[in-house]
Design an enzyme around this catalytic site. Structure first.
Site, PDB file in Angstrom:
ATOM      1  N   HIS A  16      13.968  11.913  44.673  1.00 40.57           N
ATOM      2  CA  HIS A  16      15.070  10.941  44.690  1.00 40.57           C
ATOM      3  C   HIS A  16      14.659   9.638  43.976  1.00 40.57           C
ATOM      4  CE1 HIS A  16      18.630   8.945  46.621  1.00 40.57           C
ATOM      5  NE2 HIS A  16      17.862   7.879  46.488  1.00 40.57           N
ATOM      6  N   GLU A  17      13.558   9.052  44.422  1.00 36.79           N
ATOM      7  CA  GLU A  17      13.118   7.797  43.791  1.00 36.79           C
ATOM      8  C   GLU A  17      12.712   8.065  42.342  1.00 36.79           C
ATOM      9  OE1 GLU A  17      13.844   5.151  45.369  1.00 36.79           O
ATOM     10  OE2 GLU A  17      14.161   6.125  47.313  1.00 36.79           O
ATOM     11  N   HIS A  25      15.773   7.656  40.250  1.00 42.22           N
ATOM     12  CA  HIS A  25      16.044   6.234  39.973  1.00 42.22           C
ATOM     13  C   HIS A  25      15.093   5.729  38.873  1.00 42.22           C
ATOM     14  CE1 HIS A  25      18.953   5.184  43.060  1.00 42.22           C
ATOM     15  NE2 HIS A  25      18.169   5.544  44.068  1.00 42.22           N
ATOM     16  N   GLU A  35      22.672   5.658  41.838  1.00 45.49           N
ATOM     17  CA  GLU A  35      22.524   6.671  42.896  1.00 45.49           C
ATOM     18  C   GLU A  35      22.873   8.057  42.368  1.00 45.49           C
ATOM     19  OE1 GLU A  35      21.197   5.582  45.592  1.00 45.49           O
ATOM     20  OE2 GLU A  35      21.426   7.235  47.013  1.00 45.49           O
TER      21      GLU A  35
END
Lengths: 499, 499
Positions: free
Chosen positions: B264-265, B268, B294
């Site tokens: 997830h990170e 980003h 997101e």
């Protein structure tokens, strides 16, 4: 408290904040920054350092210091602030005497010399570095001439790293040490060397990190007031007494080096973590005497860390944390960490030969600044001294005169502080034992924190507010002498090598 | 290039340096700073943030922006700088309209509300937080009134986190999604739940860190332009495209969570690492649209990371790096990472129920700002909606309305962006597959970097210079719609749960 002092403190607080950010940028650059982040990082560092420097040499700063130095204000200050104002005024005046153009040229020359040194070392070609070294010698002389026009050049250099210690003192104690140490070393080198083959193996890295943490906590490093990082070369860095950081390096071929780096940097850090809180963010709040600082790191690393009793209460724990030591007995470990060899590289030297590595550099610096020996003659001089004291001739300049970077950035007079710290250690050892009894007993009983507490109380809490000579006088009640550390070396190694 | 623009760039560079240091202070505070270092750290952070804010709202900045906005200068700017000047002028004018006193009171209220929220959550007592929530609602309304006097309050809030997305669009796509998702969820919940007992064990932490590094590299995170850290809550932080950092948390009882936090990170971070270099250190050089941001983290985490084909080429490697997965088959792993449950906590929810957690918050925010529902009625409203959509009633407010901190700092309109990102993902998936073919095949063949390259090219390189609506239009050729993500959910979970 005077209104003027209040205003001055508010001015300092802003400068502190800028310095804080610069310090962090430096820490991060060494420990975390990704490769491509360099430009943004160094731009920010250059900007903030410049802003910080501007403030510390500003007219406003000068006015504050002039007013606070005037008798009516100065007399009303407490002892701490008397020291702080005096020291800052001295620094301010010295910096102000350096012409801005010259300072700029010095920085440029220093950067160029650093690049040339790296290149020369990589190519094993002293001639690449020689013209830069000449320039740095010349510039450093001029710098001292501006900053400290009343002092003899090399004395001024020595004093800038260890205030109050002149070359007469250095000469006396270094010669004292050399005379005692050379015959001892000759006897050691004639004895049977220790077989280190058992230590040559592949070590686990996470286990080494766990050992680092354990050792730091054991000697008294506070993780509430500090943390660790990984860098190529271990160092200690402090923001204030509440945030002091140590770094270390880990390799699979040696798990012992990082233990002693941890204890060494831990010693520096324990000093900084225990400076009195009231001195935080002032020029007294951190120890800027390099010899005194090094005395603490080397006290932990050598006097305590290379004593078998240091390990007795914790060796089983060490073996549990790092199973790579399961098949190594504490006696084997003790012999290994006190193995004396005439090797080429200062940073890898044992505690005995280390002293002579420093003396070689000290004597060469004297030749440079007192006898104007030309740069071209220095490599031969280096090799001659290495042969004379350590009975080993560097096969190349890369592992000889080019091994250290210090001279490339004009840090002349810096090396001697390393040995001065060791000499202080002999004296501090006597003082500690006078108060706490034999350190063998204190260590064997796992009470090392009693020693840390003693050092906190007698040395650390004062930060820079007591100069080295004052510390020695207060703690040892006499002038600095090399006899105590000589006694320590002689007793210890006579036993280890059955001399 | 105009002389004015050059001067403006030099002015911005200094602001960038201050911001750089503030960002690093924040990163270090979260990842490294020792406990007692807090004061020095936060003093420096406050000082530098204030200096940075002063510059961004200074008269000098206003003059630059006025001059650059004048037609004769503006017309000569390239497309990037047209966007930058326009956006900065908008931000400047909005900030300037906020009275300094009010801004100060807002910050104080926000800090107090944060403390009260923590206390209320710990004590499970909504009444502690209620008056602070009321104040934050009132202050946030006033803030929007100052900044964006021409917009309806809640529209202004939504727009401030996802520029150009109004509540008409939100209403349309959220209702579309809700209508499709509720019947699907009911079917899933009626099916046999997955037995997770095999995953309940003690996991090794160093292995988890090695897996994190492997996964980040695998999906295309560049360690030349970023690094990792450890924090309580994972997050991504960027200095510029050359230094983007992700953090993660590790625990012995769950080694799967950190994998998906890393992915997830990583999503980003891959966005930020691939913004065009020429936009670095400008307002366009980082994506400040939260929904769009997101969409990228959730695309990697869910659309790619929770696809079995993501794991096929690397599952054996995962088992090698972390032997705790040796006894878990890829099919078991796949079922576990796609287990749908009606749980209480948003941050722990699976990708299906997550949508409904956000809808609960969105609908409550509408009740607050459109229907003026009093704060005292919100806990009951929360529980009612949880029962209605997720068939579960929070036993306490701590695991109900008090679970998230967002409202305590006045971040109203923020939650909806989480779901908007998911909705974009359905559309981006269609666009990716149109160009690259089935992602099942691309992933199974280990060509995930082809997808990363596609995203770099179509989305990431533009940073903020293309607004979300423009991105959707350019990439998908139509308006935002929830149908694609609904199709994705329906097909995927019909298969997994044999519906």
């Amino acid at each position: 408290m005077s209104e003027l002092l209040d205003k001055f403190k508010a001015y300092l607080a802003e400068t502190t904040n800028l310095g804080y950010a610069s310090t962090l940028l430096y820490w991060d650059l060494e420990t975390s920054m990704p490769k491509e982040g360099f430009k943004g990082h160094s731009d920010a560092l250059a900007y903030l350092s410049t802003e910080s420097f501007k403030r510390s040499t500003s007219a406003e700063m000068g006015e504050f210091l002039d007013k606070l130095s005037a008798p009516e204000e100065f007399d009303s200050l407490d002892a701490d602030w008397k020291y702080i104002v005096k020291q800052m005024k001295k620094n301010y005046d010295e910096n102000k005497r350096v012409p801005a153009d010259f300072y700029h040229d010095f920085i440029v020359a220093e950067n160029e010399a650093g690049v040339a040194w790296q290149d020369a070392k990589a190519k094993n070609d002293f001639s690449i570095f020689a013209p830069h070294l000449e320039k740095m010698i010349d510039f450093s002389k001029k710098m001292m001439g501006y900053m400290r026009p009343d002092m003899e050049i090399y004395d001024a250099m020595l004093d800038s790293y260890e205030e109050g210690m002149d070359s007469a003192t250095y000469d006396r104690v270094f010669n004292e040490l050399k005379e005692g140490l050379l015959p001892l070393l000759n006897k050691i080198l004639a004895a049977k060397p220790y077989d280190e083959s058992k230590f040559k193996k592949e070590y686990d890295i996470p286990a080494q990190k766990a050992v680092e943490k354990f050792l730091l906590e054991y000697i008294g490093f506070s993780f509430d007031k500090g943390c660790t990082g990984e860098t190529e070369h271990p160092f200690t860095l402090n923001f204030n007494s509440k945030d002091v950081r140590v770094s270390n390096h880990f390799r699979t071929d040696n798990a012992v080096d990082p233990m002693f780096s941890a204890i060494h940097e831990g010693g520096h850090a324990i000093f900084e973590q225990n400076v009195a809180e009231r001195l935080d963010d002032t020029v007294a709040g951190s120890c800027h005497y390099l010899g005194l600082h090094e005395s603490q790191s080397r006290f932990y690393e050598n006097v305590l860390g290379r004593n078998i009793n240091f390990w007795k209460p914790i060796y089983a724990k060490l073996q549990e944390i790092d199973p790579d030591f399961k098949d190594i007995t504490i006696d084997e470990f003790y012999r290994y960490i006190n193995s004396v060899k005439n090797s080429l590289i200062r940073t890898q030297a044992d505690e005995v030969t280390y002293c002579l590595h420093v003396i070689v550099r000290y004597e060469i610096e004297q030749e440079i600044f007192r006898n104007n020996v030309p740069v071209s003659e220095l490599p031969a001089l280096w090799n001659k001294k290495m042969e004379e004291y350590l009975h080993i001739t560097p096969p190349t300049d890369s592992v000889g005169i080019l091994q250290d970077m210090h001279w490339s950035d004009g840090s002349f007079g810096y090396f001697p502080t390393y040995l001065l710290g060791t000499i202080y250690d002999g004296m501090f050892l006597e003082a500690v034992e006078k108060d706490l009894g034999s350190i063998d007993t204190v260590l064997a009983e796992g009470r090392i924190k009693d020693i840390t507490k003693w050092l906190n109380e007698h040395i650390h809490q004062y930060g820079s507010s007591r100069k080295p000579k004052e510390v020695i006088q207060a703690v040892c009640g006499r002038e600095v002498s090399a006899q105590p550390i000589l006694k320590y070396f002689t007793e210890k190694y006579t036993k280890i090598y059955n001399l």
